[in-house]
Design an enzyme around this catalytic site. Structure first.
Site, PDB file in Angstrom:
ATOM      1  CB  THR A 138     -10.121  17.090 -34.336  1.00 47.74           C
ATOM      2  OG1 THR A 138     -11.550  17.105 -34.230  1.00 47.74           O
ATOM      3  CG2 THR A 138      -9.725  18.108 -35.372  1.00 47.74           C
TER       4      THR A 138
ATOM      5  N   GLY B 232     -19.278  20.951 -35.881  1.00 48.47           N
ATOM      6  CA  GLY B 232     -18.413  21.514 -34.851  1.00 48.47           C
ATOM      7  C   GLY B 232     -17.577  22.667 -35.357  1.00 48.47           C
TER       8      GLY B 232
ATOM      9  N   GLY C 204     -10.915  20.082 -29.723  1.00 50.42           N
ATOM     10  CA  GLY C 204     -11.506  20.201 -28.395  1.00 50.42           C
ATOM     11  C   GLY C 204     -13.017  20.245 -28.461  1.00 50.42           C
ATOM     12  CB  THR C 205     -15.466  21.205 -25.876  1.00 49.22           C
ATOM     13  OG1 THR C 205     -14.670  22.341 -25.496  1.00 49.22           O
ATOM     14  CG2 THR C 205     -15.161  20.084 -24.892  1.00 49.22           C
TER      15      THR C 205
HETATM   16  N1  ASP Z   1     -13.503  19.899 -32.171  1.00 49.35           N
HETATM   17  C1  ASP Z   1     -14.123  18.663 -32.614  1.00 49.35           C
HETATM   18  C2  ASP Z   1     -15.601  18.864 -32.669  1.00 49.35           C
HETATM   19  O1  ASP Z   1     -16.148  19.463 -31.775  1.00 49.35           O
HETATM   20  C3  ASP Z   1     -13.823  17.513 -31.757  1.00 49.35           C
HETATM   21  C4  ASP Z   1     -12.401  17.424 -31.255  1.00 49.35           C
HETATM   22  O2  ASP Z   1     -11.538  18.135 -31.714  1.00 49.35           O
HETATM   23  O3  ASP Z   1     -12.124  16.615 -30.359  1.00 49.35           O
HETATM   24  O4  ASP Z   1     -16.227  18.390 -33.583  1.00 49.35           O
END
Ligand code: ASP
Length: 332
Positions: free
Chosen positions: A186, A216, A238-239
């Site tokens: 991201t 997300g 992140g997740t």
């Molecule tokens: N946060 C993003 C999502 O879950 C992915 C990421 O930032 O790596 O879509």
């Protein structure tokens, strides 16, 4: 005359399993250069007396146009073989915010998020409606094939193949998320302009192999993005599901505003909450005096910061960021 009012720009290009052994020297250089170009573009806006919102758009725009990052041009593919993009932006002086999700034809989703913030009465638009609105606002609309990169397509094929393997050992339809490694990412930026105003923005393609219209944290105000002049500007990576469940960006800002937590400590507290429910990632944080933090609990995070001295500080792996004095003259 020396500029005494603090200006600052902090960016990230995603956090995850980024290790020295996985990153070739060429790729590391390419990322470093792209981060420097993003900082240069946003910093030029701040230096010229532009707003933090415009600096965030400029910095993110460079990363959206680069095939290296999971946003805009380099976005990952969903299970359906589409690039389903998301972005959000927030202005700390007014608490105005805008976001788009599930868009497949807008070249720069961060610009669409900004148009939602400034030209509509709403905060979030999705799918075809968001695309029609962006077209009405004169934003650049591209054929979905603009977002095709072989590298991301191959990632999708691998993710699909792995899911099939998983399904073999697992009764019932699979809704499992792709593994954490390189299937996400991201981009984000937080900025402070010379008028003392904060802004934050985030843009992503989400997760490789995502299904069922999954959205997300990145386009969700309070989860992936938040800005409030009374506390901080935050952008997350992140997740996503865990960042939504912990309201990561607002949570960080609330700890600073209400509990007077130091910014790095607030970010670490939130990352610990995220780790406790099985997630990981990173947060970039900036306050109205120019203090900033770039925190992550993954093996790496593409990141950089620049302030009044004009020296870009760039990092990928844990440890202090490297100063880079020679910024490229202009964005690509
Ligand atoms: N946060 C993003 C999502 O879950 C992915 C990421 O930032 O790596 O879509």
């Amino acid at each position: 005359m020396a500029d005494t009012l603090p200006i600052r720009l902090v960016i990230h290009g995603g956090a995850g399993a980024i290790t020295r052994s996985r990153l070739t020297v060429e790729r590391e250089q390419a990322y470093t250069q792209a981060l420097a170009q993003s900082l240069a573009a946003g910093y030029a806006v701040l230096e010229a007396g532009g707003s933090s919102v415009d600096a965030v758009i400029a910095a993110i725009g460079v990363m959206e146009d680069s095939p290296l990052f999971n946003a805009g041009r380099g976005a990952v593919f969903s299970h359906a073989g589409r690039n389903e993009l998301e972005a959000s932006i927030m202005e700390g002086s007014t608490l105005m915010a805008g976001a788009v999700a599930a868009v497949t034809t807008i070249r720069n989703p961060i610009r669409a998020a900004h148009a939602v913030m400034t030209k509509s009465a709403h905060v979030m638009l999705i799918g075809e409606g968001a695309e029609a609105f962006a077209a009405e606002q004169g934003l650049e609309i591209v054929d979905p094939s603009y977002f095709y990169t072989q590298y991301r397509w191959d990632q999708l094929q691998k993710a699909i193949a792995k899911e099939h393997v998983l399904r073999d050992h697992d009764a019932g339809p699979t809704t499992s998320l792709p593994d954490r490694d390189e299937k996400r990412g991201t981009v984000g930026a937080v900025a402070l302009d010379r008028y003392g105003n904060l802004a934050a923005g985030t843009s992503t393609g989400g997760l490789t192999n995502k299904r069922f219209g999954r959205v997300g944290d990145s386009p969700l105000i309070g989860a992936g993005t938040y800005a409030d002049n009374r506390s901080i500007a935050v952008s997350a990576t992140g997740t996503g599901e865990m960042f939504i469940r912990t309201l990561a960006a607002f949570n960080t800002a609330a700890q600073v505003r209400l509990q007077h937590a130091p910014i790095a400590e607030a970010a670490d507290n939130v990352l610990a909450e995220i780790a406790a429910i099985g997630g990981d990632g990173g947060l970039i944080v900036l306050d109205a005096t120019g203090n900033y933090a770039m925190r992550f609990n993954t093996s790496g995070m593409y990141r950089g910061a620049i302030g009044n001295d004009g020296i870009a500080r760039l990092g990928i792996f844990p440890g202090a960021e490297t100063p880079v004095t020679c910024l490229p003259a202009s964005a690509p």
